[in-house]
Design a protein around this motif. Structure first.
Motif, PDB file in Angstrom:
ATOM      1  N   CYS B 317      66.417 -10.346 -26.660  1.00 19.59           N
ATOM      2  CA  CYS B 317      65.105 -10.672 -27.237  1.00 19.59           C
ATOM      3  C   CYS B 317      64.091 -10.923 -26.127  1.00 19.59           C
ATOM      4  O   CYS B 317      62.961 -10.414 -26.177  1.00 19.59           O
ATOM      5  N   GLU B 318      64.498 -11.705 -25.132  1.00 22.35           N
ATOM      6  CA  GLU B 318      63.551 -12.052 -24.062  1.00 22.35           C
ATOM      7  C   GLU B 318      63.171 -10.816 -23.252  1.00 22.35           C
ATOM      8  O   GLU B 318      62.030 -10.674 -22.817  1.00 22.35           O
ATOM      9  N   ILE B 321      60.550  -8.711 -25.093  1.00 24.95           N
ATOM     10  CA  ILE B 321      59.208  -9.282 -24.909  1.00 24.95           C
ATOM     11  C   ILE B 321      58.686  -8.995 -23.505  1.00 24.95           C
ATOM     12  O   ILE B 321      57.550  -8.521 -23.328  1.00 24.95           O
ATOM     13  N   MET B 386      60.725 -13.122 -30.818  1.00 19.05           N
ATOM     14  CA  MET B 386      60.569 -11.785 -30.233  1.00 19.05           C
ATOM     15  C   MET B 386      59.849 -10.852 -31.195  1.00 19.05           C
ATOM     16  O   MET B 386      58.930 -10.110 -30.811  1.00 19.05           O
TER      17      MET B 386
END
Lengths: 397, 397
Positions: B317-318, B321, B386
């Protein structure tokens, strides 16, 4: 079908364990782990023995001293083994204890403290180290140190309020670990120092108490399971942590109980050990890839610990011992069959064909997850103890 | 090659993230997680949403309150989102704090304390929850609670001697985590409550300090690496723990820095964020199976944490982004290429086709390790954040 069917099979298996122990595993740790500069045992070693980290676990000073002194006492009078044990014992004496007598978890290479933990397994392993060392050398001071370490272990583990709590009092719980390690530590003290009272009771009485509590509060016959954690009254805590089972740990517990039963020729106790082994083998053995799963859930639900389905070296070592001992004591086929399964799975997946010793951490499918030979938790203990026990069981001891 | 080449691609990607967020992920947690009996958010949910454990993490009351209040503030005025945020805020108020004001780590379903931890991330997540809640509702008490929680976070994290130490003073160290979470928490406070001083400095000044310290002490340009842990003077601790890198965590840090740079139109700060992202992408992206490895070693040595090569949902998810934001800010192709790689790998492996939401824990090869949707560490945060960020970035915000 089994590796132990005939006297010839058994001699071959015993010789195999002896060879791996004396020609591979012990030389690996003497060559790469023994710290000739500061004394003691370094365990953070890469695949080829190169040093990954100079930090030392205090657990391993005791575990290694015990292993080497035990080899000296039971296998051969090799000077290098006694020297290795001495080096670890002296490191423990110089650097093992914190200001209030509790032992450190880890220290720097030269013995400066790094971490204290709540629990007292450093003390249990120091107790067996000092006991074996006292027996090997006649060192009376070591006998006293063994008793003192076991007393600290007992007081911190079992006297309410002594151990720093991890949780609030909202949902009290207790673990099987301190009882199990209590059994094997008391067994070693009795073996080397006799059955005189320590911490107010004879080692044999402590063992009776521990096994009684395990059977009463941790064994759930309706589930064919040995719990890791229960409420103080033995009831199941229906939360993720409370339901989490550790089959390898329970199987290790099973052979501590079997060992005691064998010494006492106690059929009831033997059948308790077999019951734990049977139930937890069924829960731990991986039907897909073989090998023992690390954690499973009492009710078959997902387990939270990330490495739940990895294959670690130590549960396999403990299962090899437990199945072999159960077969020796009962003559029943299923134990010989399971012994062959776990022996063959282990020796197919864990040994490092290039640099010797065993990998510690495999994926569920048996491929290597990381190739180091040791860390603060893996060193000369579970694997050489298994090889030593296996060898002796096959030699009829 | 990329998912963002044309305005039409970007609109489609934004619509995709919006759809997954609003039609799948948020409804899953509202339906199964929101506790209509005791209030707050339950996160220990099985694959189908069934409750695996009634215990609640205090982290997640703050994280969920923040997420739902933020959706209400930025997406739509849906009453059920505001109600969910209120439920978590009220649970925090009733049950979040221990006797000395520090917040619990976990509590029972009805709010009785289970565990206090040394660190103060419960406080950081409570701070952003109260800040967003104050903005959404005009509740002045919540604004004050946000400031107080952030002050506790700052004091405990950065004032020497306040946090209970984990290690002895032999080898002092500091972690990047408190600085990172400091940045994002200060950003949220500033966003909702303005830049008035908290804990003696304006949020913007705190952010300057945190980013400065990260660049000075944690970024190792010669290694193209952002360290997790260093000595107080920023030197590398050449031990297993000191060498362990967490690429997903560093990539999350990268976008916190990029976000700040974007707000300030600060090109130097933007290039720092890109530098962290570039280096840690190269260290984390698995060349064999794709996806982001959890831990790697600065010098390529074996990592001790057992789950080092597993694929967790949150680093992915990170990275979605961070790569998308870096592309938006620089227009450089490599970010769009990497975004497509991590987006496609993630959406191929993490979503549960049967019950929705994402699995959290995959083996290195992308197969599911355990299928639960949540636990004390996984709940409605990284994934919906996200999707929300991705949607907004594609909408030009």
């Amino acid at each position: 079908m089994s590796l132990v069917a005939t006297p010839k099979d058994r001699a071959a298996l015993g010789a195999f364990y002896r060879r791996v122990l004396l020609d591979d595993v012990i030389p690996f740790w003497l060559r790469h782990g023994l710290d000739r500069e500061h004394g003691g045992m370094l365990t953070c070693l890469d695949r080829d023995g190169a040093l990954l980290d100079t930090d030392k676990s205090i657990w391993f000073q005791g575990r290694a001293a015990w292993m080497f002194a035990t080899l000296w006492l039971t296998v051969e009078r090799r000077g290098e083994w006694l020297d290795a044990a001495r080096s670890c014992v002296e490191f423990l004496r110089r650097h093992g204890h914190g200001p209030e007598g509790k032992m450190w978890f880890s220290v720097t290479r030269d013995g400066r403290p790094l971490r204290m933990r709540r629990y007292v397994y450093s003390e249990a392993f120091a107790a067996i180290a000092f006991a074996a060392w006292a027996r090997a050398t006649g060192d009376e001071r070591a006998a006293e140190e063994a008793r003192r370490a076991f007393e600290t272990y007992l007081r911190t583990s079992f006297e309410p309020g002594v151990m720093t709590p991890k949780f609030e009092p909202t949902r009290p719980s207790k673990g099987v670990g301190s009882l199990m390690i209590g059994i094997v530590t008391a067994q070693e003290l009795r073996e080397h120092l006799g059955d005189a009272p320590v911490g107010g009771r004879a080692p044999t009485e402590w063992i009776d108490g521990f096994i009684g509590e395990i059977e009463r509060d941790f064994l759930k016959r309706e589930h064919r399971a040995l719990m890791e954690t229960v409420a103080p009254d033995g009831s199941v805590l229906d939360h993720i942590d409370g339901r989490t089972l550790n089959p390898g740990h329970a199987i290790e517990c099973a052979w501590f109980v079997l060992e005691e039963a064998r010494r006492r020729r106690d059929a009831r106790m033997a059948s308790l050990g077999v019951e734990i082994l049977d139930g937890m083998w069924e829960r731990g053995w991986d039907p897909v890839h073989g090998g023992l799963l690390y954690f499973t859930d009492l009710l078959g639900r997902p387990v939270q610990e990330y490495w739940h389905d990895m294959k670690f070296w130590w549960p396999h070592c403990e299962a090899i011992i437990a199945t072999l001992m159960a077969w020796r004591m009962t003559g029943e086929d299923r134990h010989a069959v399971r012994h062959r399964l776990v022996h063959e799975w282990s020796f197919r997946h864990f040994p490092d064909p290039e640099h010797g010793e065993w990998f510690g951490y495999l994926h569920r499918d048996g491929t290597v997850s990381q190739g180091a030979k040791g860390n603060l938790f893996k060193g000369p203990f579970h694997l050489p103890r298994m090889l030593w026990m296996g060898m002796r069981l096959m030699e009829g001891r």
